[in-house]
Design a protein around this motif. Sequence first.
Motif, mmCIF file in Angstrom:
data_model
loop_
_atom_site.group_PDB
_atom_site.id
_atom_site.type_symbol
_atom_site.label_atom_id
_atom_site.label_comp_id
_atom_site.label_asym_id
_atom_site.label_seq_id
_atom_site.Cartn_x
_atom_site.Cartn_y
_atom_site.Cartn_z
ATOM 1 N N ASN A 1 3.811 6.545 -3.490
ATOM 2 C CA ASN A 1 2.907 7.627 -3.879
ATOM 3 C C ASN A 1 2.620 8.504 -2.665
ATOM 4 O O ASN A 1 3.135 8.261 -1.574
ATOM 5 C CB ASN A 1 1.631 7.059 -4.523
ATOM 6 N N VAL A 2 1.770 9.503 -2.861
ATOM 7 C CA VAL A 2 1.524 10.507 -1.813
ATOM 8 C C VAL A 2 1.060 9.878 -0.496
ATOM 9 O O VAL A 2 1.346 10.380 0.589
ATOM 10 C CB VAL A 2 0.495 11.550 -2.324
ATOM 11 N N ASP A 3 0.374 8.736 -0.620
ATOM 12 C CA ASP A 3 -0.200 8.144 0.590
ATOM 13 C C ASP A 3 0.800 7.373 1.429
ATOM 14 O O ASP A 3 0.494 6.991 2.554
ATOM 15 C CB ASP A 3 -1.369 7.219 0.214
ATOM 16 N N ARG B 1 4.460 14.618 -5.165
ATOM 17 C CA ARG B 1 3.828 14.925 -3.864
ATOM 18 C C ARG B 1 4.485 14.092 -2.761
ATOM 19 O O ARG B 1 4.668 14.561 -1.646
ATOM 20 C CB ARG B 1 2.326 14.615 -3.929
ATOM 21 N N MET C 1 0.842 -1.187 0.000
ATOM 22 C CA MET C 1 0.000 0.000 0.000
ATOM 23 C C MET C 1 0.885 1.248 0.000
ATOM 24 O O MET C 1 1.932 1.277 0.637
ATOM 25 C CB MET C 1 -0.951 0.006 1.202
ATOM 26 N N GLY C 2 0.433 2.271 -0.741
ATOM 27 C CA GLY C 2 1.238 3.489 -0.852
ATOM 28 C C GLY C 2 2.309 3.383 -1.918
ATOM 29 O O GLY C 2 3.148 4.272 -2.056
ATOM 30 N N TYR D 1 11.366 -6.427 -9.124
ATOM 31 C CA TYR D 1 9.925 -6.403 -9.396
ATOM 32 C C TYR D 1 9.423 -4.958 -9.439
ATOM 33 O O TYR D 1 8.707 -4.560 -10.353
ATOM 34 C CB TYR D 1 9.196 -7.205 -8.305
ATOM 35 N N ARG E 1 -1.283 4.807 -11.251
ATOM 36 C CA ARG E 1 -1.678 4.624 -12.641
ATOM 37 C C ARG E 1 -0.886 5.538 -13.576
ATOM 38 O O ARG E 1 -0.498 5.150 -14.667
ATOM 39 C CB ARG E 1 -3.192 4.880 -12.778
#
Length: 431
Positions: free
Chosen positions: A364-366, A317, A304-305, A355, A309
């Motif tokens: 990503n931002v999260d 960010r 996660m994070g 991978y 896409r």
Amino acid sequence: MPERTVTVTDNHSGKSIELPVREPTLGPAAVDIGRFFRELGYFTYDPGFLSTASCHSRLTYLDGAEGKLLYRGYPIEQLAEHSNFLEVAYLMLYGELPDAEQLTSFRNIITHHTMLNEALKDFFRGFYHDAHPMAIMVGVVGSLSAFYHDSTDIGNPQHREIAAHRLIAKMPSIAAASYKHSIGEPQVYPDNRLSYTGNLLNMMFSVPCEEYHVDPVAEKALDLIFILHIDHEQNASTSTVRLAGSSGANPFACIASGIAALWGPAHGGANEAVLDMLREIGDARNIPAFLARAKDRKDPFRLMGFGHRVYKNYDPRARIIRRMCHEVLAKLGDENDPLFELALRLEEIALKDDYFIERKLYPNVDFYSGLIYRALGIPANMFTVMFAIARTVGWVAQWMEMIGEENQRIGRPRQLYTGPSTRDYVTLDRR
Ligand code: CMC
């Protein structure tokens, strides 16, 4: 320059059509396939919209390969460094940065729309005591159309503007009230002396029996995170808002639909999921086992994070937020926070893994936002709510852009039907 075209030939019928290319100011051009079905008799098929531009927009530009994000042409790094949330909100709504007078007036308008209709309080009381704040938020924002009829005539530009102001102003009040309900504390009224984010922190964390002072570090950090989350072109929730809005639905209902789409863990819910994942990993020694699971196609577990896409390079960010994470944790929390250390380690290992390298999967931002929220004392179930507050500006700006266009049409995708072909009804006694 002569107009570019793309010729498509149907090898089956031998028929060719020439399709016009729509030129952008930045990024890839788009082949206009509006005539495709009429002239060739085929639909185009693109589930997940991998190659499809659903609209044209002047708001936000992303370059996934370069890791670049512009709001109305301004690089996110410059806005993050020099601007503030309400100034960027003005930019998104009106297209240009405000002068001093315009900014003061906008700030005044937003500040004076923060209160909720008193009758709305009864809505909050109706929710189950441990309801997720996002569940409350979807319901309450949808219900705004029952309270603010006087700004639901979407054909009237003034109504649209008032609705936009109300939504941006009331989201922090609704978010804080959702949180207070979920922990059984009384709702706190907005305080017009405070800034946008200061007011949110006050409504979330103050109680009637204690004095509360907004921490300027927290206020500033939240303002910055909010700038980063304002808009991200045609993501799932924004596309949902546009699709709902294309039918003529009122803006409050449209934004409620955007909140629902944001909630999923593949979108805005990822910030909450990142923290859950870090807790589950627990220790740096367990990272290889979790990476193996993330790489295993048979295992639904994903890091996660990680991944995006559009971004096939570091999310700009995430870069800003990662830096901020160090600063905020040093000032407010614990720079040696084990979860932060674990996140840094996980990032380091994943970025060296074939991978993730081959698939261009970056944080990503999260990945880091949840850690900052945690340092600010914001509980995990409020993370996506925070995202929703900031993204409301983008949703509203995108909705206004769409509704303000001439010849705006209802969004109505087609499908590739794969169900049974025509068959006759069989009566119950013969089944
Ligand atoms: N962990 C492991 N593998 C991944 C991940 C991940 N987080 N993300 C993508 N992949 C793999 C995926 O399995 C696929 O592999 P293969 O080519 O072998 O089948 C390849 O990378 C391409 O992935 P995809 O699913 O086709 O990519 P997508 O564009 O459809 O999905 C995404 C994008 C963001 C939904 C996805 O990367 C993901 O689920 N990430 C985790 C959730 C997350 O962090 N979401 C927040 C996004 S940023 C904030 C926002 O916009 O709301």
